[in-house]
Motif scaffolding. Sequence first.
Motif, PDB file in Angstrom:
ATOM      1  N   ARG A 180      19.015   7.468 -20.409  1.00  0.00           N
ATOM      2  CA  ARG A 180      19.460   6.939 -19.466  1.00  0.00           C
ATOM      3  C   ARG A 180      20.528   7.961 -18.472  1.00  0.00           C
ATOM      4  N   ILE A 181      21.258   8.665 -19.110  1.00  0.00           N
ATOM      5  CA  ILE A 181      22.167   9.576 -18.499  1.00  0.00           C
ATOM      6  C   ILE A 181      21.457  10.702 -17.727  1.00  0.00           C
ATOM      7  N   GLY A 182      20.479  10.732 -18.127  1.00  0.00           N
ATOM      8  CA  GLY A 182      19.467  11.642 -17.377  1.00  0.00           C
ATOM      9  C   GLY A 182      18.981  11.255 -16.055  1.00  0.00           C
ATOM     10  N   ARG A 183      19.415   9.813 -15.481  1.00  0.00           N
ATOM     11  CA  ARG A 183      19.009   9.537 -14.329  1.00  0.00           C
ATOM     12  C   ARG A 183      20.027  10.292 -13.177  1.00  0.00           C
ATOM     13  N   THR A 184      20.979  10.703 -13.926  1.00  0.00           N
ATOM     14  CA  THR A 184      21.635  11.587 -12.862  1.00  0.00           C
ATOM     15  C   THR A 184      21.527  13.121 -13.174  1.00  0.00           C
ATOM     16  N   GLY A 185      22.330  13.888 -12.337  1.00  0.00           N
ATOM     17  CA  GLY A 185      22.164  15.279 -12.720  1.00  0.00           C
ATOM     18  C   GLY A 185      20.858  16.050 -12.832  1.00  0.00           C
ATOM     19  N   ARG A 186      19.802  15.756 -11.907  1.00  0.00           N
ATOM     20  CA  ARG A 186      18.640  16.116 -11.927  1.00  0.00           C
ATOM     21  C   ARG A 186      18.348  17.453 -11.050  1.00  0.00           C
ATOM     22  N   VAL A 187      17.271  17.877 -11.296  1.00  0.00           N
ATOM     23  CA  VAL A 187      17.006  19.427 -11.030  1.00  0.00           C
ATOM     24  C   VAL A 187      18.347  20.222 -10.573  1.00  0.00           C
ATOM     25  N   GLY A 188      19.189  20.459 -11.378  1.00  0.00           N
ATOM     26  CA  GLY A 188      20.062  21.470 -10.953  1.00  0.00           C
ATOM     27  C   GLY A 188      21.449  20.728 -10.190  1.00  0.00           C
ATOM     28  N   ASN A 189      21.181  19.391 -10.021  1.00  0.00           N
ATOM     29  CA  ASN A 189      22.446  18.856  -9.293  1.00  0.00           C
ATOM     30  C   ASN A 189      23.603  18.386 -10.573  1.00  0.00           C
ATOM     31  N   ASN A 190      24.724  18.206  -9.939  1.00  0.00           N
ATOM     32  CA  ASN A 190      25.691  17.821 -10.888  1.00  0.00           C
ATOM     33  C   ASN A 190      25.656  16.345 -11.261  1.00  0.00           C
ATOM     34  N   GLY A 191      26.048  15.543 -12.244  1.00  0.00           N
ATOM     35  CA  GLY A 191      25.996  14.095 -12.394  1.00  0.00           C
ATOM     36  C   GLY A 191      26.980  13.726 -13.304  1.00  0.00           C
ATOM     37  N   ARG A 192      27.274  12.643 -13.109  1.00  0.00           N
ATOM     38  CA  ARG A 192      28.257  11.931 -13.984  1.00  0.00           C
ATOM     39  C   ARG A 192      27.779  10.616 -14.825  1.00  0.00           C
ATOM     40  N   GLU A 243       0.816  -1.264   0.186  1.00  0.00           N
ATOM     41  CA  GLU A 243      -0.051   0.020  -0.140  1.00  0.00           C
ATOM     42  C   GLU A 243       0.963   1.321  -0.112  1.00  0.00           C
ATOM     43  N   PRO A 244       0.524   2.226  -0.731  1.00  0.00           N
ATOM     44  CA  PRO A 244       1.336   3.466  -0.673  1.00  0.00           C
ATOM     45  C   PRO A 244       1.212   4.067   0.819  1.00  0.00           C
ATOM     46  N   THR A 245       2.466   4.603   0.979  1.00  0.00           N
ATOM     47  CA  THR A 245       2.451   5.290   2.376  1.00  0.00           C
ATOM     48  C   THR A 245       1.675   6.479   2.445  1.00  0.00           C
ATOM     49  N   ASP A 246       1.135   6.526   3.990  1.00  0.00           N
ATOM     50  CA  ASP A 246       0.432   7.630   4.466  1.00  0.00           C
ATOM     51  C   ASP A 246       1.464   8.584   5.295  1.00  0.00           C
ATOM     52  N   ASN A 247       2.376   8.270   5.129  1.00  0.00           N
ATOM     53  CA  ASN A 247       3.437   9.137   6.236  1.00  0.00           C
ATOM     54  C   ASN A 247       3.674  10.240   5.329  1.00  0.00           C
ATOM     55  N   GLU A 248       3.325  11.437   5.945  1.00  0.00           N
ATOM     56  CA  GLU A 248       3.655  12.825   5.146  1.00  0.00           C
ATOM     57  C   GLU A 248       4.997  13.070   4.852  1.00  0.00           C
ATOM     58  N   ASP A 249       5.973  12.626   5.982  1.00  0.00           N
ATOM     59  CA  ASP A 249       7.313  12.932   5.615  1.00  0.00           C
ATOM     60  C   ASP A 249       7.923  12.180   4.577  1.00  0.00           C
ATOM     61  N   GLU A 250       7.453  11.009   4.389  1.00  0.00           N
ATOM     62  CA  GLU A 250       8.023  10.000   3.286  1.00  0.00           C
ATOM     63  C   GLU A 250       7.365  10.604   1.957  1.00  0.00           C
ATOM     64  N   ILE A 251       6.151  11.046   1.930  1.00  0.00           N
ATOM     65  CA  ILE A 251       5.405  11.607   0.753  1.00  0.00           C
ATOM     66  C   ILE A 251       6.252  12.744   0.154  1.00  0.00           C
ATOM     67  N   PHE A 252       6.477  13.568   1.082  1.00  0.00           N
ATOM     68  CA  PHE A 252       7.200  14.719   0.637  1.00  0.00           C
ATOM     69  C   PHE A 252       8.480  14.837   0.285  1.00  0.00           C
ATOM     70  N   ASN A 253       9.108  13.902   0.931  1.00  0.00           N
ATOM     71  CA  ASN A 253      10.582  13.835   0.960  1.00  0.00           C
ATOM     72  C   ASN A 253      10.928  12.865  -0.254  1.00  0.00           C
ATOM     73  N   SER A 254       9.930  12.386  -1.076  1.00  0.00           N
ATOM     74  CA  SER A 254      10.392  11.383  -2.143  1.00  0.00           C
ATOM     75  C   SER A 254      11.357  12.188  -3.285  1.00  0.00           C
ATOM     76  N   GLY A 255      10.913  13.420  -3.495  1.00  0.00           N
ATOM     77  CA  GLY A 255      11.835  13.972  -4.604  1.00  0.00           C
ATOM     78  C   GLY A 255      13.215  14.410  -4.313  1.00  0.00           C
ATOM     79  N   ILE A 256      13.956  14.752  -5.455  1.00  0.00           N
ATOM     80  CA  ILE A 256      15.328  15.252  -5.246  1.00  0.00           C
ATOM     81  C   ILE A 256      15.425  16.630  -4.985  1.00  0.00           C
ATOM     82  N   SER A 257      16.313  17.026  -4.173  1.00  0.00           N
ATOM     83  CA  SER A 257      16.306  18.395  -3.625  1.00  0.00           C
ATOM     84  C   SER A 257      16.985  19.375  -4.953  1.00  0.00           C
ATOM     85  N   SER A 258      16.725  20.255  -5.337  1.00  0.00           N
ATOM     86  CA  SER A 258      17.147  20.899  -6.248  1.00  0.00           C
ATOM     87  C   SER A 258      18.529  21.298  -6.005  1.00  0.00           C
TER      88      SER A 258
END
Length: 652
Positions: free
Chosen positions: A558-570, A186-201
Amino acid sequence: MRRYREIRNLKNDFRQKSNQVLNSFTDKSLKMSDWGDEDDGRGFGNGCSQYKENGDDEYVDNGEADYTELQNTDDGNKDFGSRRGRGGGRGRGGRDDRNGGSYGGGRRNFEDNEDNENGNRVGGGFRGGRGGRGFGGRGGRGRNGFGGDRNGFNGDRDYNDTGFNNNNKGENEGEQKQREFYIPPEPTDNEDEIFNSGISSGINFSKYDNIPVRVSGENAPPPLLTFENAGLRDIIMNNVRKSGYTVPTPIQKTAIPVIMDGRDLMACAQTGSGKTAAFLLPIINGILGESFDLSIGKPQAVIVSPTRELAIQIFSEARKFALGSYLKISIVYGGTSSKYQGENIAKGCHILICTPGRLLDFVEKGFITFEETRYVVLDEADRMMDMGFKDNVNTLMNHPTMRPMDERQNLMFSATFPEEIQRLAGAYLSNYIFITIGVVGGACSDVTQEIFEVKKFQKRSKLMELLSESSDGTIVFVETKRGADFLASLLSETEFPTTSIHGDRLQRQREMALADFKSGKMKVLIATSVAARGLDIKNVKHVINYDLPNSVDEYVHRIGRTGRVGNNGRATSFFDPDQDSAIASDLVKILEGASQEVPEFLRSCSGVGGGGFSNTQSKFGGRDVRKNVQQSDDNFITSAGPGPLEEEENWD
Ligand SMILES: Nc1ncnc2c1ncn2[C@@H]1O[C@H](COP(=O)(O)OP(=O)(O)OP(=O)(O)O)[C@@H](O)[C@H]1O
């Protein structure tokens, strides 16, 4: 006697290897039956005999592998497509493939055999005959075993994501396939988990404002500057803030007003730049605004994704942005219990997120119709218009219950949109707005790309070298499912905790693999193209193309799995001139377009001299393909950022 000893040794070797491999993929040690019964023997070693050479392999793993394999079954000679393949059923050196049970298959143990790694083996499989399974190759015709025959998953429409085109038969006439009854957590109902799922810019987030934006189509509404002036309802704004979004990304600035204005849209923006919120926020807002009644089996928005894991991710995002509202959001996707998902949708939903096969399965049974559907979204739209999904999209868009074009909005998003695909996609859109952020199909410039010339036999040691430098958060892409199994088992014997995801793994294993990788329990994820698109995973530091894909679009995803929302990737790719020369010139353009260094060997292999990357390169679909739509720079703004947007009247 000698032969007996040989067989015994092989048996032991096989047992040991299987256990090693099984244990390497999950924490708890699995039994053979864990693979056999539900999976119909899908598992390690059931790969194709051609590792890289079969051009159709790309389709096998791309997107929802189950579907595409079915496509290939039309061509019985294709290794993946063929239900029987060239597996253990008739392994080289087999003694009697009809008697089964013996070690009829050629001697195929998957270690230390370069041919194995590179897929050139034919046959294989310890159990050669009917009833047995190959460990390595496709097995014979038996049902439950390890490796070998992979007939089950595709055969049964009740659990096949793309059951739409299936027959209900097993490989043997009249044989009913086993079903996978996986019930996802079942998907989580925990707000912290819900709102922390994304990558920080990341530190480059503000540079998004410098990316050129082009909008074409009649009367495009002006972009917004802030979330606050987007006209989103308070409940949504609250969720946007809790998600940590302060400034909209360029695609959000441009696409949100278009969708809120009721227009159809084709949008192309780089990987990791927030396309999901760009369509979810206005859709949720629109449905809340209209206060449509909930009718069972009649979703108001249908969002289609080519892969299951991406569908799950969009589902989580939709729940996040709609949190606290009365909206009901459901998901249906393959590899899971149809009964369970059917019960879920029977409760009714406003927004349905799905993979195409499972959706159409429910549609065919009459459980879902589209009389109430105001929004149809194709995420990864170019992939959805590609072979394998095209017919499904056509069925969906032209379904008799679908509302007329002017009574629904059709929205398409991707980071890549080749011109020929744009043309096909245009048939499902009405007087649409076309948005491009940056170069269509361009790679994210926050990803440092390196290409090494590596021959196939050197790949393993090069990989070990790279992982020894740093292995945390590494996705290694390979071309085939068998290649993924091989490499995962190999790495699991090293100090790098490794898991894998590909279309031959059970759905629960796929989800567990992803969860383990996300949590950091597994440092390395070996993946086929099934994980190339859309997945938004924190802390992916490095993407390695152990095998380069056949298409440059795939490379970009494929390479777009890294370096997202303004983070550096390799991203590091192994370029084998014997295998990859066809992609060389496109790679050069992608590297140049992202201001990356182009290695000399690649340039000479591509036959492309210097000269830069133009965003009008038709191959990359630099422009709106419509002839009757104004293409001039009247619609061109250099940025969706606050400064240049003051000129917005110019292109309104
Ligand atoms: N305005 C924003 N501010 C900060 N973070 C954001 C913003 N919009 C989206 N994000 C975050 O950016 C990440 C990438 O977003 P998303 O997955 O929608 O990208 P995408 O463009 O769909 O990528 P892909 O092409 O790979 O599918 C997510 O973690 C998302 O939460």
